[in-house]
Scaffold this motif. Sequence first.
Motif, mmCIF file in Angstrom:
data_model
loop_
_atom_site.group_PDB
_atom_site.id
_atom_site.type_symbol
_atom_site.label_atom_id
_atom_site.label_comp_id
_atom_site.label_asym_id
_atom_site.label_seq_id
_atom_site.Cartn_x
_atom_site.Cartn_y
_atom_site.Cartn_z
ATOM 1 N N LEU A 92 33.203 -9.725 -35.036
ATOM 2 C CA LEU A 92 31.629 -9.691 -34.345
ATOM 3 C C LEU A 92 31.830 -8.661 -33.114
ATOM 4 N N THR A 93 32.955 -8.640 -32.304
ATOM 5 C CA THR A 93 32.819 -7.862 -31.170
ATOM 6 C C THR A 93 32.789 -6.013 -31.720
ATOM 7 N N GLN A 94 33.475 -5.878 -32.815
ATOM 8 C CA GLN A 94 33.697 -4.607 -33.150
ATOM 9 C C GLN A 94 32.566 -4.201 -34.185
ATOM 10 N N ARG A 95 31.697 -5.071 -34.973
ATOM 11 C CA ARG A 95 30.839 -4.347 -35.841
ATOM 12 C C ARG A 95 29.509 -4.927 -35.557
ATOM 13 N N GLY A 96 29.378 -6.143 -34.570
ATOM 14 C CA GLY A 96 28.132 -6.580 -34.114
ATOM 15 C C GLY A 96 27.641 -7.546 -35.291
ATOM 16 N N ALA A 97 26.105 -8.000 -35.241
ATOM 17 C CA ALA A 97 25.850 -8.943 -36.188
ATOM 18 C C ALA A 97 24.475 -8.265 -36.478
ATOM 19 N N PRO A 98 24.736 -7.707 -37.740
ATOM 20 C CA PRO A 98 23.537 -7.087 -38.289
ATOM 21 C C PRO A 98 22.646 -8.027 -38.984
ATOM 22 N N PRO A 99 21.607 -7.553 -39.401
ATOM 23 C CA PRO A 99 20.296 -8.897 -39.901
ATOM 24 C C PRO A 99 21.084 -9.461 -41.332
ATOM 25 N N THR A 100 22.060 -8.887 -41.816
ATOM 26 C CA THR A 100 22.474 -9.615 -43.299
ATOM 27 C C THR A 100 23.671 -10.395 -42.675
ATOM 28 N N HIS A 101 24.070 -10.662 -41.580
ATOM 29 C CA HIS A 101 25.047 -11.434 -41.149
ATOM 30 C C HIS A 101 24.743 -12.863 -41.144
ATOM 31 N N PRO A 102 25.451 -13.670 -41.733
ATOM 32 C CA PRO A 102 24.897 -15.165 -42.106
ATOM 33 C C PRO A 102 24.388 -16.005 -40.665
ATOM 34 N N TRP A 103 25.127 -15.488 -39.469
ATOM 35 C CA TRP A 103 25.035 -16.245 -38.175
ATOM 36 C C TRP A 103 23.980 -15.258 -37.243
ATOM 37 N N HIS A 104 23.223 -14.275 -37.877
ATOM 38 C CA HIS A 104 22.589 -13.284 -37.128
ATOM 39 C C HIS A 104 21.737 -13.996 -36.178
ATOM 40 N N ARG A 105 20.824 -14.738 -36.720
ATOM 41 C CA ARG A 105 19.799 -15.331 -35.745
ATOM 42 C C ARG A 105 20.367 -16.241 -34.579
ATOM 43 N N LEU A 106 21.244 -17.021 -34.700
ATOM 44 C CA LEU A 106 21.949 -17.935 -33.752
ATOM 45 C C LEU A 106 22.767 -16.936 -32.908
ATOM 46 N N LEU A 107 23.538 -15.952 -33.315
ATOM 47 C CA LEU A 107 24.477 -15.267 -32.605
ATOM 48 C C LEU A 107 23.674 -14.390 -31.632
ATOM 49 N N LEU A 108 22.442 -13.811 -31.960
ATOM 50 C CA LEU A 108 21.478 -13.106 -31.088
ATOM 51 C C LEU A 108 20.770 -14.053 -30.175
ATOM 52 N N GLU A 109 20.667 -15.421 -30.341
ATOM 53 C CA GLU A 109 20.070 -16.173 -29.232
ATOM 54 C C GLU A 109 21.329 -16.619 -28.259
ATOM 55 N N TRP A 110 22.571 -16.897 -28.811
ATOM 56 C CA TRP A 110 23.438 -17.218 -27.903
ATOM 57 C C TRP A 110 24.030 -15.952 -26.958
ATOM 58 N N ASN A 111 23.444 -14.784 -27.454
ATOM 59 C CA ASN A 111 24.048 -13.621 -26.729
ATOM 60 C C ASN A 111 23.039 -13.170 -25.962
ATOM 61 N N GLY A 112 21.877 -14.143 -25.603
ATOM 62 C CA GLY A 112 20.793 -13.849 -24.873
ATOM 63 C C GLY A 112 19.815 -12.588 -25.329
ATOM 64 N N GLY A 113 19.705 -12.420 -26.646
ATOM 65 C CA GLY A 113 19.049 -11.576 -27.197
ATOM 66 C C GLY A 113 19.627 -10.224 -27.366
ATOM 67 N N SER A 114 20.624 -10.136 -26.839
ATOM 68 C CA SER A 114 21.773 -8.616 -26.693
ATOM 69 C C SER A 114 22.385 -8.527 -28.069
ATOM 70 N N GLU A 115 22.162 -7.261 -28.821
ATOM 71 C CA GLU A 115 22.994 -6.896 -30.058
ATOM 72 C C GLU A 115 24.259 -6.385 -29.587
ATOM 73 N N ARG A 116 24.538 -6.418 -28.241
ATOM 74 C CA ARG A 116 25.990 -5.782 -28.004
ATOM 75 C C ARG A 116 26.797 -7.000 -27.854
ATOM 76 N N PHE A 117 27.833 -7.144 -28.616
ATOM 77 C CA PHE A 117 28.857 -8.271 -28.601
ATOM 78 C C PHE A 117 30.110 -7.794 -28.244
#
Length: 295
Positions: A114-139
């Motif tokens: 996750l830290t290296q590749r991020g959470a693209p829309p195809t990631h199974p946890w995409h929506r939750l990860l963005l929510e937990w990360n305060g909306g940021s796509e930078r991980f």
Amino acid sequence: MLSEEQGFGYLDLVEGARQLVGRYSFVSAYVIGHSVMGKPLLALRCGRGPRQIHMNGSFHANEWITSALLMRFAADLSAAYATGEPICGQQAERLCRQVTLWVVPMVNPDGVELTQRGAPPTHPWHRLLLEWNGGSERFSGWKANIRGVDLNDQFPAFWEEERKRRGVEGPGPRDYPGPYPLSEPEAAAMARFTESIPFDMVLALHTQGREIYWNYRDYEPAEAEELAGRLGRASGYKPVKLSGSDAGYKDWFIQQYRRPGFTVEAGYGENPLPMGGFDQIYVELQPLLLEALRL
């Protein structure tokens, strides 16, 4: 493969382990569990000695450089063992007759990815990860596993105290201890692994600060401070008596077994440490890891 841009990832670990096992008959690889997303958690065994030593890395996702450091150490130790040549002034063949080294280089592979590749829309946890990360796509600053749990706050060593101290009530990039101890498959796998082998000493590799934490609530054995001093003299790192911290892997090991356990904060700067500083960190760390085999 050590890419400055991407860093050292799970596929690099798997390939490195494959090469080591293929090259050296005395190196074995084992699967000790699986991550939330099903990645095998690998342990490497090197040596044939009666003393059992364990080292691990990447409990925290953005500290992935620790996986590269441990794999480099395993490779260097194995090469020196095979050729009979010294490593940092030590006879590897003698060490490996006295010690069996167990390395789990990457405890948190989902988080590292996750830290290296991020959470693209195809990631199974995409929506939750963005929510937990305060909306940021930078991980790049993410420490937790893929479910937003800090794996080094997961162990049953005054876990409730750590939960209260952290004050983090739900998943996020860091400091959430989870709903209960060992709720996460990665932490539970590490506990089972540790319970299955009578380790004489454990060393958890983190970043950064060039420090060595050697105590836990006075459960540590009497010789722990002296041993930390030896590690410090080998590396230039500073032994530190830590307080106000619970539920970590080495905390649990010390409390459970009353044997030496160390957290080593490698390098100096800001996490994630860049791969550009890898060689310098390894020069500092290699003598410390070798000294740990002699403790």
